[in-house]
Motif scaffolding. Structure first.
Motif, PDB file in Angstrom:
ATOM      1  N   LEU A 267       0.629  -1.109  -0.048  1.00  0.00           N
ATOM      2  CA  LEU A 267       0.083  -0.085   0.163  1.00  0.00           C
ATOM      3  C   LEU A 267       0.904   1.131   0.213  1.00  0.00           C
ATOM      4  CD1 LEU A 267      -2.748   1.162   0.038  1.00  0.00           C
ATOM      5  CD2 LEU A 267      -2.872   0.820   2.330  1.00  0.00           C
ATOM      6  N   TRP A 268       2.149   1.155   0.781  1.00  0.00           N
ATOM      7  CA  TRP A 268       2.897   2.305   0.646  1.00  0.00           C
ATOM      8  C   TRP A 268       3.497   2.540  -0.701  1.00  0.00           C
ATOM      9  CZ3 TRP A 268       3.107   6.420   3.291  1.00  0.00           C
ATOM     10  CH2 TRP A 268       3.164   6.368   4.709  1.00  0.00           C
ATOM     11  N   LEU A 269       3.777   1.568  -1.526  1.00  0.00           N
ATOM     12  CA  LEU A 269       4.399   1.360  -2.774  1.00  0.00           C
ATOM     13  C   LEU A 269       3.205   2.178  -3.693  1.00  0.00           C
ATOM     14  CD1 LEU A 269       6.103  -1.806  -2.997  1.00  0.00           C
ATOM     15  CD2 LEU A 269       7.205   0.391  -3.272  1.00  0.00           C
ATOM     16  N   ILE A 270       1.952   1.724  -3.568  1.00  0.00           N
ATOM     17  CA  ILE A 270       0.936   2.273  -4.287  1.00  0.00           C
ATOM     18  C   ILE A 270       0.732   3.891  -3.998  1.00  0.00           C
ATOM     19  CG2 ILE A 270      -1.654   2.396  -4.690  1.00  0.00           C
ATOM     20  CD1 ILE A 270      -1.672  -0.504  -4.223  1.00  0.00           C
ATOM     21  N   VAL A 271       0.648   4.180  -2.602  1.00  0.00           N
ATOM     22  CA  VAL A 271       0.627   5.660  -2.412  1.00  0.00           C
ATOM     23  C   VAL A 271       1.834   6.496  -3.075  1.00  0.00           C
ATOM     24  CG1 VAL A 271       1.061   7.343  -0.363  1.00  0.00           C
ATOM     25  CG2 VAL A 271      -0.387   5.248  -0.169  1.00  0.00           C
ATOM     26  N   GLY A 272       3.144   5.898  -2.751  1.00  0.00           N
ATOM     27  CA  GLY A 272       4.176   6.678  -3.324  1.00  0.00           C
ATOM     28  C   GLY A 272       4.241   6.503  -5.123  1.00  0.00           C
ATOM     29  N   LEU A 273       3.556   5.520  -5.854  1.00  0.00           N
ATOM     30  CA  LEU A 273       3.516   5.674  -7.221  1.00  0.00           C
ATOM     31  C   LEU A 273       2.393   6.541  -7.392  1.00  0.00           C
ATOM     32  CD1 LEU A 273       4.545   3.876  -9.625  1.00  0.00           C
ATOM     33  CD2 LEU A 273       2.552   2.563  -9.386  1.00  0.00           C
ATOM     34  N   THR A 274       1.397   6.829  -6.674  1.00  0.00           N
ATOM     35  CA  THR A 274       0.502   7.868  -7.057  1.00  0.00           C
ATOM     36  C   THR A 274       1.005   9.264  -6.953  1.00  0.00           C
ATOM     37  OG1 THR A 274      -1.218   6.325  -6.268  1.00  0.00           O
ATOM     38  CG2 THR A 274      -1.750   8.777  -6.182  1.00  0.00           C
ATOM     39  N   LEU A 275       1.785   9.581  -5.954  1.00  0.00           N
ATOM     40  CA  LEU A 275       2.183  10.867  -5.503  1.00  0.00           C
ATOM     41  C   LEU A 275       3.392  11.132  -6.802  1.00  0.00           C
ATOM     42  CD1 LEU A 275       2.743  10.652  -1.931  1.00  0.00           C
ATOM     43  CD2 LEU A 275       1.332  12.364  -3.165  1.00  0.00           C
ATOM     44  N   LEU A 276       4.304  10.141  -7.176  1.00  0.00           N
ATOM     45  CA  LEU A 276       5.182  10.411  -8.200  1.00  0.00           C
ATOM     46  C   LEU A 276       4.351  10.749  -9.515  1.00  0.00           C
ATOM     47  CD1 LEU A 276       7.934  10.221  -9.262  1.00  0.00           C
ATOM     48  CD2 LEU A 276       7.705   7.693  -9.629  1.00  0.00           C
ATOM     49  N   ALA A 277       3.482  10.267  -9.777  1.00  0.00           N
ATOM     50  CA  ALA A 277       2.775  10.264 -11.170  1.00  0.00           C
ATOM     51  C   ALA A 277       2.176  11.676 -11.101  1.00  0.00           C
ATOM     52  CB  ALA A 277       1.511   9.306 -11.149  1.00  0.00           C
ATOM     53  N   ILE A 278       1.600  12.281  -9.913  1.00  0.00           N
ATOM     54  CA  ILE A 278       1.107  13.365  -9.883  1.00  0.00           C
ATOM     55  C   ILE A 278       2.207  14.402  -9.996  1.00  0.00           C
ATOM     56  CG2 ILE A 278       0.037  15.162  -8.187  1.00  0.00           C
ATOM     57  CD1 ILE A 278      -1.475  12.934  -6.990  1.00  0.00           C
ATOM     58  N   ASP A 279       3.449  13.977  -9.814  1.00  0.00           N
ATOM     59  CA  ASP A 279       4.484  15.373  -9.856  1.00  0.00           C
ATOM     60  C   ASP A 279       5.031  15.507 -11.413  1.00  0.00           C
ATOM     61  OD1 ASP A 279       4.547  15.693  -7.199  1.00  0.00           O
ATOM     62  OD2 ASP A 279       6.075  14.099  -6.847  1.00  0.00           O
ATOM     63  N   LEU A 280       4.750  14.275 -12.196  1.00  0.00           N
ATOM     64  CA  LEU A 280       5.581  14.257 -13.566  1.00  0.00           C
ATOM     65  C   LEU A 280       4.902  15.244 -14.564  1.00  0.00           C
ATOM     66  CD1 LEU A 280       6.509  10.537 -13.540  1.00  0.00           C
ATOM     67  CD2 LEU A 280       7.723  12.482 -12.888  1.00  0.00           C
ATOM     68  N   ARG A 281       3.795  15.789 -14.555  1.00  0.00           N
ATOM     69  CA  ARG A 281       3.174  16.702 -15.366  1.00  0.00           C
ATOM     70  C   ARG A 281       2.748  18.159 -14.912  1.00  0.00           C
ATOM     71  NH1 ARG A 281       0.396  14.269 -19.926  1.00  0.00           N
ATOM     72  NH2 ARG A 281       1.783  13.091 -21.011  1.00  0.00           N
ATOM     73  N   ALA A 282       2.601  18.383 -13.832  1.00  0.00           N
ATOM     74  CA  ALA A 282       1.931  19.450 -13.132  1.00  0.00           C
ATOM     75  C   ALA A 282       2.935  20.582 -13.197  1.00  0.00           C
ATOM     76  CB  ALA A 282       1.512  19.347 -11.764  1.00  0.00           C
ATOM     77  N   ALA A 283       4.318  20.510 -13.023  1.00  0.00           N
ATOM     78  CA  ALA A 283       5.336  21.502 -13.015  1.00  0.00           C
ATOM     79  C   ALA A 283       5.537  21.819 -14.481  1.00  0.00           C
ATOM     80  CB  ALA A 283       6.396  20.952 -12.471  1.00  0.00           C
ATOM     81  N   ILE A 284       5.214  21.102 -15.307  1.00  0.00           N
ATOM     82  CA  ILE A 284       5.413  21.607 -16.754  1.00  0.00           C
ATOM     83  C   ILE A 284       4.193  22.486 -17.292  1.00  0.00           C
ATOM     84  CG2 ILE A 284       5.676  20.674 -19.068  1.00  0.00           C
ATOM     85  CD1 ILE A 284       7.331  18.148 -18.056  1.00  0.00           C
ATOM     86  N   THR A 285       3.079  21.692 -17.085  1.00  0.00           N
ATOM     87  CA  THR A 285       1.802  22.382 -17.560  1.00  0.00           C
ATOM     88  C   THR A 285       1.371  23.639 -16.904  1.00  0.00           C
ATOM     89  OG1 THR A 285       0.549  21.067 -16.296  1.00  0.00           O
ATOM     90  CG2 THR A 285       1.069  20.093 -18.641  1.00  0.00           C
ATOM     91  N   GLY A 286       1.764  23.877 -15.549  1.00  0.00           N
ATOM     92  CA  GLY A 286       1.428  24.906 -15.063  1.00  0.00           C
ATOM     93  C   GLY A 286       2.220  26.299 -15.349  1.00  0.00           C
ATOM     94  N   LEU A 287       3.059  26.258 -16.046  1.00  0.00           N
ATOM     95  CA  LEU A 287       3.796  27.279 -16.432  1.00  0.00           C
ATOM     96  C   LEU A 287       3.208  28.065 -17.607  1.00  0.00           C
ATOM     97  CD1 LEU A 287       6.488  29.289 -16.127  1.00  0.00           C
ATOM     98  CD2 LEU A 287       7.590  27.709 -17.317  1.00  0.00           C
ATOM     99  N   PRO A 288       2.882  27.489 -18.752  1.00  0.00           N
ATOM    100  CA  PRO A 288       2.391  28.267 -19.864  1.00  0.00           C
ATOM    101  C   PRO A 288       1.340  29.171 -19.691  1.00  0.00           C
ATOM    102  CG  PRO A 288       3.027  25.802 -20.500  1.00  0.00           C
ATOM    103  CD  PRO A 288       3.138  26.072 -18.887  1.00  0.00           C
ATOM    104  N   PRO A 289       0.424  28.707 -18.778  1.00  0.00           N
ATOM    105  CA  PRO A 289      -0.726  29.876 -18.700  1.00  0.00           C
ATOM    106  C   PRO A 289      -0.223  30.938 -18.209  1.00  0.00           C
ATOM    107  CG  PRO A 289      -1.467  27.521 -18.076  1.00  0.00           C
ATOM    108  CD  PRO A 289       0.140  27.742 -18.205  1.00  0.00           C
ATOM    109  N   LEU A 290       0.897  30.975 -17.179  1.00  0.00           N
ATOM    110  CA  LEU A 290       1.500  32.167 -16.566  1.00  0.00           C
ATOM    111  C   LEU A 290       2.425  33.010 -17.316  1.00  0.00           C
ATOM    112  CD1 LEU A 290       1.532  30.417 -12.977  1.00  0.00           C
ATOM    113  CD2 LEU A 290      -0.346  31.966 -13.858  1.00  0.00           C
ATOM    114  N   MET A 291       2.891  32.472 -18.560  1.00  0.00           N
ATOM    115  CA  MET A 291       3.901  32.974 -19.281  1.00  0.00           C
ATOM    116  C   MET A 291       3.872  34.500 -19.311  1.00  0.00           C
ATOM    117  SD  MET A 291       6.704  31.432 -20.265  1.00  0.00           S
ATOM    118  CE  MET A 291       6.584  29.784 -20.576  1.00  0.00           C
TER     119      MET A 291
END
Length: 425
Positions: free
Chosen positions: A5-29
């Motif tokens: 279950l810890w692995l699933i939690v860690g995998l979930t958090l990792l997946a959330i991290d892998l796009r947001a920091a990229i797509t969150g910048l262009p609208p604020l450019m």
């Protein structure tokens, strides 16, 4: 809480991290450019930099995983991402670019290690957990893009950029827990002379494996198409007569359609011996939608929805092949590193080249025609990558080791004493 279950939690958090920091910048450019007095050239570089970082740093991931263990490498990637997201909030062009590079490096390492983690801990559910992570990546990317402006209006653009350091810190905390096997807090045992050591990434090469090249090329072409559309689709639709608000909404709809497909496609692909039918279906959908935008832009919403299905299926399919075409976590990490290094370097050229072609022709017809032409190599490499089989590394010519290196195909009873290392690395 159980280890799985810890692995699933860690995998979930990792997946959330892998796009947001990229797509969150262009609208604020626009706000960032005005606040920091950035030139047009600096803005163009800033828009391309995250994708280039994905390719430039992907090769580090297998080496970090071998030396420190997969879990420790994921933890380090999360800390890099958290630091980069926080640094981008400092009102300085130097901090903005440095933070973008650090964030890109963290995302690149996490991207590469994601298939290896799934292969190591969920080998019996590759489709399910690949689908879960692809869905979370798509959802977090859409959320970051949609929430960027409201967050900026409420708390300023610095806060809107820095907020994505929070899930990254949580990810680092989970993957750094000593309670999880192979985490940073647990020391790896040094193999004794009677144990077979874990092979290093340099002990074998995938560069002479044709299947590895097909997978890499397919991922690169799929990513190139995706990032070109994310960068330029609003401008393409505005040139076709749609308002700015409607053009932005079209891009959001295209990304949103991909959220459920991020789950459905990997699960479906994992149940197939060959994924060539899916490759053909994706290529056909892209051809129809891109040709529709070129020849009949009045039906723009129809083509956007079909394009959402195509692009929303293509990337999850390419990522699923990283697990399906390998026979162990070490090989999955090596193939993922190779494919994402080559693939994202190729993809990083796409938005810039598309913009230059548009500037030279003063029309979007030529860029759309080039995208249609690129469907030919995408379909060919995809068909070759989707054939049943596993990649095989080619040993380098070097003096023999005291003990033979462990391979992914060795039976489990020959792995005495290194099971923890395999899980870790």
């Amino acid at each position: 809480m159980t280890t799985r279950l810890w692995l699933i939690v860690g995998l979930t958090l990792l997946a959330i991290d892998l796009r947001a920091a990229i797509t969150g910048l262009p609208p604020l450019m626009g706000d960032v450019q005005q606040a920091l007095a950035l030139s047009g050239t600096q803005v163009s570089v800033l828009a391309t930099l995250p994708v280039l970082c994905l390719g430039a740093f992907a090769w580090l991931a297998p080496h970090l995983a071998h030396r420190h263990g997969t879990h420790a490498a994921v933890c380090a990637a999360a800390w890099l991402l958290a630091l980069g997201a926080a640094l981008r909030a400092v009102p300085s062009p130097t901090a903005l670019f440095a933070g973008t590079v650090l964030s890109g490096a963290g995302i690149a390492i996490g991207n590469v290690l994601l298939p290896a983690v799934i292969k190591a801990h969920f080998a019996d559910r590759i489709g399910l957990f690949t689908g879960l992570t692809m869905t979370l990546m798509a959802a977090s990317g859409a959320l970051a893009a949609g929430a960027a402006v409201p967050l900026s209006d409420a708390a300023g653009w610095q806060s809107a950029l820095a907020v994505w350091s929070i899930p990254a810190v949580l990810t680092a905390a989970v993957w750094g827990l000593p309670a999880t096997p192979g985490a940073a807090g647990r020391h790896r045992r040094t193999p004794s002379p009677t144990r077979k050591p874990m092979a290093r990434p340099s002990d074998g090469s995938l560069l002479r494996c044709a299947l590895a090249w097909w997978v890499s090329a397919f991922l690169g072409l799929v990513s190139l198409m995706f990032y070109v559309l994310v960068a330029w689709l609003p401008q393409i639709m505005r040139a076709n007569g749609y308002t700015a608000a409607e053009s932005g909404l079209m891009t959001s709809v295209m990304l949103t359609i991909g959220i459920p497909l991020g789950f459905v496609v990997p699960v479906t692909a994992a149940r197939m011996r060959s994924q060539r039918f899916l490759v053909a279906a994706v290529a056909t959908a892209k051809l129809i939608s891109l040709a529709g935008l070129l020849l009949s832009p009045a039906l723009g919403w129809l083509w956007i929805c079909l394009l959402g299905v195509a692009t929303g299926s293509a990337f999850p399919l390419a990522m699923t092949l990283l697990g399906l075409r390998t026979n162990g976590p070490r090989t999955a990490a090596a193939l993922s590193g190779m494919a994402q290094t080559l693939g994202y370097l190729l993809a990083g050229v796409g938005p810039l080249a598309t913009g230059l072609l548009h500037a030279a022709t003063n029309s979007w017809h030529a860029p759309l025609a080039v995208l249609i032409a690129l469907l030919i190599p995408e379909a060919v490499t995809g068909m070759l990558a989707a054939r049943p089989g596993h990649v095989r590394s080619t040993p380098h010519r070097c003096p023999p080791l005291p003990a033979p290196a462990l391979t992914d195909t060795q039976p489990i009873h020959n792995r005495k004493g290194v099971e923890q290392v395999l899980t870790d690395g």
